[in-house]
Scaffold this motif. Structure first.
Motif, PDB file in Angstrom:
ATOM      1  N   ASP A  79      43.407  29.302  45.355  1.00  0.00           N
ATOM      2  CA  ASP A  79      42.351  29.407  46.369  1.00  0.00           C
ATOM      3  C   ASP A  79      40.948  29.432  45.776  1.00  0.00           C
ATOM      4  OD1 ASP A  79      44.149  29.442  48.535  1.00  0.00           O
ATOM      5  OD2 ASP A  79      44.496  31.589  48.265  1.00  0.00           O
ATOM      6  N   GLU A  80      40.783  28.889  44.605  1.00  0.00           N
ATOM      7  CA  GLU A  80      39.474  28.741  43.972  1.00  0.00           C
ATOM      8  C   GLU A  80      39.595  27.661  42.907  1.00  0.00           C
ATOM      9  OE1 GLU A  80      38.285  32.363  42.008  1.00  0.00           O
ATOM     10  OE2 GLU A  80      40.153  32.512  40.870  1.00  0.00           O
ATOM     11  N   THR A  81      38.474  27.139  42.466  1.00  0.00           N
ATOM     12  CA  THR A  81      38.477  26.122  41.417  1.00  0.00           C
ATOM     13  C   THR A  81      38.418  26.803  40.048  1.00  0.00           C
ATOM     14  OG1 THR A  81      36.078  25.926  41.315  1.00  0.00           O
ATOM     15  CG2 THR A  81      37.241  24.571  42.961  1.00  0.00           C
ATOM     16  N   PRO A  82      38.738  26.097  38.972  1.00  0.00           N
ATOM     17  CA  PRO A  82      38.573  26.690  37.635  1.00  0.00           C
ATOM     18  C   PRO A  82      37.149  27.175  37.386  1.00  0.00           C
ATOM     19  CG  PRO A  82      39.899  24.699  37.482  1.00  0.00           C
ATOM     20  CD  PRO A  82      39.389  24.769  38.897  1.00  0.00           C
ATOM     21  N   SER A  83      36.157  26.447  37.907  1.00  0.00           N
ATOM     22  CA  SER A  83      34.763  26.869  37.740  1.00  0.00           C
ATOM     23  C   SER A  83      34.499  28.180  38.478  1.00  0.00           C
ATOM     24  CB  SER A  83      33.814  25.783  38.252  1.00  0.00           C
ATOM     25  OG  SER A  83      33.973  24.596  37.514  1.00  0.00           O
ATOM     26  N   ASP A  84      35.068  28.317  39.671  1.00  0.00           N
ATOM     27  CA  ASP A  84      34.932  29.578  40.420  1.00  0.00           C
ATOM     28  C   ASP A  84      35.565  30.728  39.656  1.00  0.00           C
ATOM     29  OD1 ASP A  84      33.698  28.212  42.478  1.00  0.00           O
ATOM     30  OD2 ASP A  84      35.562  27.930  43.606  1.00  0.00           O
ATOM     31  N   TYR A  85      36.730  30.473  39.063  1.00  0.00           N
ATOM     32  CA  TYR A  85      37.433  31.505  38.303  1.00  0.00           C
ATOM     33  C   TYR A  85      36.602  31.939  37.104  1.00  0.00           C
ATOM     34  CZ  TYR A  85      41.068  33.644  35.380  1.00  0.00           C
ATOM     35  OH  TYR A  85      41.784  34.509  34.582  1.00  0.00           O
ATOM     36  N   ALA A  86      36.044  30.979  36.377  1.00  0.00           N
ATOM     37  CA  ALA A  86      35.224  31.304  35.204  1.00  0.00           C
ATOM     38  C   ALA A  86      33.984  32.099  35.614  1.00  0.00           C
ATOM     39  CB  ALA A  86      34.819  30.024  34.479  1.00  0.00           C
ATOM     40  N   THR A  87      33.362  31.704  36.706  1.00  0.00           N
ATOM     41  CA  THR A  87      32.176  32.421  37.179  1.00  0.00           C
ATOM     42  C   THR A  87      32.528  33.849  37.580  1.00  0.00           C
ATOM     43  OG1 THR A  87      31.171  30.369  37.972  1.00  0.00           O
ATOM     44  CG2 THR A  87      30.339  32.429  38.897  1.00  0.00           C
ATOM     45  N   ARG A  88      33.656  34.023  38.240  1.00  0.00           N
ATOM     46  CA  ARG A  88      34.090  35.368  38.654  1.00  0.00           C
ATOM     47  C   ARG A  88      34.328  36.261  37.447  1.00  0.00           C
ATOM     48  NH1 ARG A  88      39.198  37.176  39.871  1.00  0.00           N
ATOM     49  NH2 ARG A  88      40.059  35.059  39.972  1.00  0.00           N
ATOM     50  N   LEU A  89      34.975  35.721  36.393  1.00  0.00           N
ATOM     51  CA  LEU A  89      35.203  36.519  35.189  1.00  0.00           C
ATOM     52  C   LEU A  89      33.883  36.873  34.509  1.00  0.00           C
ATOM     53  CD1 LEU A  89      38.305  34.837  33.488  1.00  0.00           C
ATOM     54  CD2 LEU A  89      38.234  36.868  34.929  1.00  0.00           C
ATOM     55  N   ARG A  90      32.958  35.927  34.459  1.00  0.00           N
ATOM     56  CA  ARG A  90      31.658  36.193  33.842  1.00  0.00           C
ATOM     57  C   ARG A  90      30.889  37.269  34.612  1.00  0.00           C
ATOM     58  NH1 ARG A  90      31.414  30.269  33.375  1.00  0.00           N
ATOM     59  NH2 ARG A  90      31.876  29.710  31.217  1.00  0.00           N
ATOM     60  N   LEU A  91      30.989  37.218  35.933  1.00  0.00           N
ATOM     61  CA  LEU A  91      30.300  38.220  36.735  1.00  0.00           C
ATOM     62  C   LEU A  91      30.945  39.600  36.581  1.00  0.00           C
ATOM     63  CD1 LEU A  91      29.538  36.167  39.961  1.00  0.00           C
ATOM     64  CD2 LEU A  91      27.897  37.044  38.296  1.00  0.00           C
ATOM     65  N   ASP A  92      32.256  39.636  36.458  1.00  0.00           N
ATOM     66  CA  ASP A  92      32.932  40.912  36.206  1.00  0.00           C
ATOM     67  C   ASP A  92      32.452  41.515  34.889  1.00  0.00           C
ATOM     68  OD1 ASP A  92      34.346  40.735  38.536  1.00  0.00           O
ATOM     69  OD2 ASP A  92      36.190  39.976  37.626  1.00  0.00           O
ATOM     70  N   ARG A  93      32.348  40.664  33.875  1.00  0.00           N
ATOM     71  CA  ARG A  93      31.864  41.133  32.573  1.00  0.00           C
ATOM     72  C   ARG A  93      30.416  41.592  32.676  1.00  0.00           C
ATOM     73  NH1 ARG A  93      31.902  37.395  27.186  1.00  0.00           N
ATOM     74  NH2 ARG A  93      34.119  37.923  27.226  1.00  0.00           N
ATOM     75  N   SER A  94      29.587  40.806  33.357  1.00  0.00           N
ATOM     76  CA  SER A  94      28.171  41.166  33.456  1.00  0.00           C
ATOM     77  C   SER A  94      27.977  42.462  34.237  1.00  0.00           C
ATOM     78  CB  SER A  94      27.382  40.031  34.108  1.00  0.00           C
ATOM     79  OG  SER A  94      27.781  39.840  35.460  1.00  0.00           O
ATOM     80  N   LEU A  95      28.819  42.698  35.250  1.00  0.00           N
ATOM     81  CA  LEU A  95      28.708  43.941  36.020  1.00  0.00           C
ATOM     82  C   LEU A  95      28.955  45.154  35.124  1.00  0.00           C
ATOM     83  CD1 LEU A  95      28.371  45.385  38.741  1.00  0.00           C
ATOM     84  CD2 LEU A  95      30.827  45.083  39.113  1.00  0.00           C
ATOM     85  N   GLN A  96      29.953  45.052  34.257  1.00  0.00           N
ATOM     86  CA  GLN A  96      30.230  46.155  33.334  1.00  0.00           C
ATOM     87  C   GLN A  96      29.062  46.369  32.370  1.00  0.00           C
ATOM     88  OE1 GLN A  96      32.907  48.142  33.761  1.00  0.00           O
ATOM     89  NE2 GLN A  96      33.259  46.816  35.539  1.00  0.00           N
ATOM     90  N   LEU A  97      28.471  45.281  31.904  1.00  0.00           N
ATOM     91  CA  LEU A  97      27.342  45.392  30.977  1.00  0.00           C
ATOM     92  C   LEU A  97      26.103  45.952  31.674  1.00  0.00           C
ATOM     93  CD1 LEU A  97      27.719  42.040  28.998  1.00  0.00           C
ATOM     94  CD2 LEU A  97      28.237  44.342  28.180  1.00  0.00           C
ATOM     95  N   VAL A  98      25.884  45.541  32.914  1.00  0.00           N
ATOM     96  CA  VAL A  98      24.741  46.065  33.666  1.00  0.00           C
ATOM     97  C   VAL A  98      24.879  47.564  33.868  1.00  0.00           C
ATOM     98  CG1 VAL A  98      23.655  46.079  35.955  1.00  0.00           C
ATOM     99  CG2 VAL A  98      24.145  43.906  34.822  1.00  0.00           C
ATOM    100  N   ARG A  99      26.079  48.002  34.189  1.00  0.00           N
ATOM    101  CA  ARG A  99      26.298  49.422  34.478  1.00  0.00           C
ATOM    102  C   ARG A  99      26.362  50.281  33.223  1.00  0.00           C
ATOM    103  NH1 ARG A  99      31.087  49.262  39.090  1.00  0.00           N
ATOM    104  NH2 ARG A  99      29.726  48.973  40.920  1.00  0.00           N
ATOM    105  N   HIS A 100      27.072  49.811  32.216  1.00  0.00           N
ATOM    106  CA  HIS A 100      27.433  50.693  31.108  1.00  0.00           C
ATOM    107  C   HIS A 100      26.693  50.413  29.807  1.00  0.00           C
ATOM    108  CE1 HIS A 100      30.618  52.219  33.644  1.00  0.00           C
ATOM    109  NE2 HIS A 100      31.065  50.983  33.827  1.00  0.00           N
ATOM    110  N   SER A 101      25.689  49.546  29.836  1.00  0.00           N
ATOM    111  CA  SER A 101      24.924  49.274  28.620  1.00  0.00           C
ATOM    112  C   SER A 101      23.438  49.254  28.934  1.00  0.00           C
ATOM    113  CB  SER A 101      25.345  47.933  27.996  1.00  0.00           C
ATOM    114  OG  SER A 101      24.769  46.849  28.715  1.00  0.00           O
ATOM    115  N   ALA A 102      22.641  49.279  27.882  1.00  0.00           N
ATOM    116  CA  ALA A 102      21.188  49.209  28.039  1.00  0.00           C
ATOM    117  C   ALA A 102      20.663  47.840  27.640  1.00  0.00           C
ATOM    118  CB  ALA A 102      20.529  50.304  27.200  1.00  0.00           C
ATOM    119  N   LEU A 103      21.551  46.857  27.576  1.00  0.00           N
ATOM    120  CA  LEU A 103      21.148  45.512  27.183  1.00  0.00           C
ATOM    121  C   LEU A 103      20.136  44.929  28.171  1.00  0.00           C
ATOM    122  CD1 LEU A 103      24.540  43.850  26.124  1.00  0.00           C
ATOM    123  CD2 LEU A 103      22.632  44.454  24.633  1.00  0.00           C
ATOM    124  N   ALA A 104      19.192  44.171  27.640  1.00  0.00           N
ATOM    125  CA  ALA A 104      18.260  43.450  28.500  1.00  0.00           C
ATOM    126  C   ALA A 104      19.027  42.386  29.278  1.00  0.00           C
ATOM    127  CB  ALA A 104      17.161  42.815  27.658  1.00  0.00           C
TER     128      ALA A 104
END
Length: 331
Positions: free
Chosen positions: A261-286
């Motif tokens: 129910d999604e394209t490979p590009s959608d899947y990759a974007t979802r994984l990247r956003l999951d990773r970025s959410l963790q970094l936004v919350r739990h790190s001080a990275l710019a």
């Protein structure tokens, strides 16, 4: 061991030919059907009969092997055609098969069929249960359960974790109970089969006229997922992904969407956003560094995609999370 060979579908045991691996009525004793290895610091263990070794205790390739270690820098090589269950207990565990590389932490597990190399980092404790399909059945596993194991990296169910720990304890006794070990191997294969049921339920949605054809399609799509997941820092264009599974771009997009129910590009974007959410919350990275770490081409594209999914900008999410943490600390 050469792991850089062309990818072959990980599962070569089919339910319609599972009779080949039928468990005998009288199972072999643990001493002949099962072998336990406790790896030491810096040890490199080859579970491959082609590796020359003059020692009498060379690993037998007709046995099911339970490998355990709590030492760093230990390396395990598993040959092609073997079914493996890899469970990290702590620290970072690296697994490699051809062009796929996983970083496994406690709470995750990897089920695989094929050549695999396991490397332990600092503080790594881990368990690997592996062997040819026949050896799993010979040691007590259910034939159908073994035949249905799919290659997948996923959270480890509590029951499966508990069974693997029990198996380690049972085989660590001076005189292990044969029936108990056999029963535990059977439970492990059945529990893994049950854990992967949602994945197998996707088979009717796969392209193919026969069960074997649908199964082959699912394995190809899982390979696409593994490539995206283990190389998330790389920008995967559809032309490159389609070549890895011998599909056209159009056909890959169509069959992938039909199953997931999604394209490979959608899947990759979802994984990247999951990773970025963790970094936004739990790190001080710019946010520019998070953009690069999450594999987005620009900070503007990252912020647009982030807000579209989470309905908030990265800065708002970070501020909200820090406020909730501070409120909890002040209670």
């Amino acid at each position: 061991m050469n792991l850089d060979t062309h990818f072959a579908p990980p599962l070569t045991v089919w339910p319609d030919s599972a009779e080949r691996y039928r468990t005998p009525a009288t199972r072999a004793p643990v001493s002949t059907a099962f072998q336990v290895h406790r790896m030491k610091f810096g040890e490199h263990l080859f579970l491959d009969e082609r590796v020359p070794d003059e020692t009498a205790d060379h690993p037998r390739t007709d046995q099911l092997h339970l490998v355990r270690s709590s030492e760093r820098t230990a390396t395990l090589d598993i040959p092609a055609g073997w079914i493996s269950v890899v469970l990290p207990l702590g620290g970072l565990l690296r697994a490699r098969s051809a062009d796929l590389n996983w970083q496994l932490r406690r709470g995750r597990m990897l089920a695989w069929n094929g050549a695999l190399q396991i490397k332990a980092g600092n503080g790594s404790g881990w368990i690997v249960l592996c062997g040819p399909p026949e050896s799993w059945c010979r040691a007590g596993a259910d034939t159908t359960a073994v035949a249905e194991i799919l290659p997948e990296e996923q959270p480890c169910a509590r029951e499966l974790f508990r069974l693997l720990i029990r198996l380690v304890r049972s085989t660590g006794r001076p005189l292990p109970d044969i029936s108990e070990v056999s029963s535990q191997v059977s439970e492990i294969s059945t529990t893994l089969q049950e854990q992967q049921r949602p994945l197998r339920n996707l088979l009717p949605r796969c392209a193919g006229r026969t069960f074997r054809g649908k199964h082959r399609t699912l394995l190809r799509l899982l390979r696409v997922q593994h490539l995206i997941r283990t190389q998330l820092d790389r920008h995967h264009d559809m032309v490159w992904l389609s070549k890895q599974v011998n599909y056209s771009v159009w056909h890959l997009t169509r069959v992938y969407r039909a199953v997931f129910d999604e394209t490979p590009s959608d899947y990759a974007t979802r994984l990247r956003l999951d990773r970025s959410l963790q970094l936004v919350r739990h790190s001080a990275l710019a946010f520019c560094d998070i953009t690069e770490a999450a594999g987005f081409e620009s900070q503007s594209s990252f912020c647009r995609a982030f807000k579209k999914v989470y309905a908030m900008t990265p800065s708002a999410v970070r501020a909200q999370y820090r406020e909730s943490v501070n409120a909890g600390n002040n209670r």
